[in-house]
Design an enzyme around this catalytic site. Sequence first.
Site, mmCIF file in Angstrom:
data_model
loop_
_atom_site.group_PDB
_atom_site.id
_atom_site.type_symbol
_atom_site.label_atom_id
_atom_site.label_comp_id
_atom_site.label_asym_id
_atom_site.label_seq_id
_atom_site.Cartn_x
_atom_site.Cartn_y
_atom_site.Cartn_z
ATOM 1 C CG ASN A 1 -1.759 1.243 1.339
ATOM 2 O OD1 ASN A 1 -1.883 2.024 0.377
ATOM 3 N ND2 ASN A 1 -2.349 1.462 2.496
ATOM 4 C CD1 TRP A 2 3.652 1.296 -2.798
ATOM 5 C CD2 TRP A 2 3.923 2.695 -4.515
ATOM 6 N NE1 TRP A 2 4.633 0.778 -3.599
ATOM 7 C CE2 TRP A 2 4.819 1.610 -4.678
ATOM 8 C CE3 TRP A 2 3.906 3.686 -5.495
ATOM 9 C CZ2 TRP A 2 5.698 1.512 -5.752
ATOM 10 C CZ3 TRP A 2 4.770 3.590 -6.577
ATOM 11 C CH2 TRP A 2 5.663 2.522 -6.692
ATOM 12 C CE LYS A 3 -0.299 3.412 5.050
ATOM 13 N NZ LYS A 3 -0.146 3.632 6.497
ATOM 14 C CG HIS B 1 -6.118 1.836 5.383
ATOM 15 N ND1 HIS B 1 -5.629 2.729 6.327
ATOM 16 C CD2 HIS B 1 -5.111 0.947 5.149
ATOM 17 C CE1 HIS B 1 -4.386 2.395 6.624
ATOM 18 N NE2 HIS B 1 -4.045 1.324 5.937
ATOM 19 C CD GLU C 1 -3.651 -2.258 7.442
ATOM 20 O OE1 GLU C 1 -2.488 -2.220 7.007
ATOM 21 O OE2 GLU C 1 -4.461 -1.356 7.260
ATOM 22 N N GLY D 1 2.575 1.888 11.095
ATOM 23 C CA GLY D 1 3.652 2.861 11.169
ATOM 24 C C GLY D 1 4.508 2.749 12.415
ATOM 25 C CB SER E 1 4.728 -2.484 11.849
ATOM 26 O OG SER E 1 4.417 -1.139 12.170
#
Length: 252
Positions: free
Chosen positions: A11-13, A97, A167, A173, A212
């Site tokens: 997921n490149w956000k 998300h 998640e 993060g 993470s």
Amino acid sequence: MDASSKLLVGNWKMYGLRAALSEIDIIKGACPTLPADVAVAIAVPFTLLAAAAELTAGSGILIGAQDCHAATEGAYTGDVSAEQIADSGACFTIVGHSERRAGHGETSLEVAAKLAAAQRAGLLPILCVGETRQEREAGSTLDVIGEQLAESLPKDVDVERLVIAYEPVWCIGASTVPSAGDIQAVQRFIRAQLVDWFGQRGAFVKLLYGGSANADNAGWICALDDVDGLLFARASLTAQSFLATARAASAL
């Protein structure tokens, strides 16, 4: 994508300009060297969807979006429909998300509408669920996950075209992940709910772990029962870290 393969979704956000397509090109070149039981997918920003889909055509890499609007079309300035995503050449989209739920105030009912829109357009939806640190410390993790699942799945969901990613919000993060037992407890709970609601069809829904995940922990996480792959962000931004994570996920 084989039913038994581990699905690795980057997921490149909100990262990546056109120059970042070179990372996807490197991943594409390395795909033949990856273990046969690994499937590669990358959710890129809307601006890169068409270019990434064209670049990876025929390679086996799945390209997708990170969100979609529930409507087919309309006066929704700044939004992108599932049909537009499919038209770009993408084949999946993330919905629900935690960053959308928290930052944009999305409710699970709105997520359900987006999930239905994704399936309507022929996209594979990846539904995200997860608890906050406060909810975990209160001992309500499974209650939160159960409620999110129940409300985020439309009544007419095609369970055979569905992926669910757990998640834990407090891990996204961060530098830590839950224990193996904690991850497995949630994955088994999700699986049991799906089987209860959809019978044996629910036993074949791919369940991912996110939060993470990287090359250092991908191996033991993917070795857990009912973990069918990963949804990972930071480690997916470069070809080097993406490929290292993908190889680790299969090194059981």
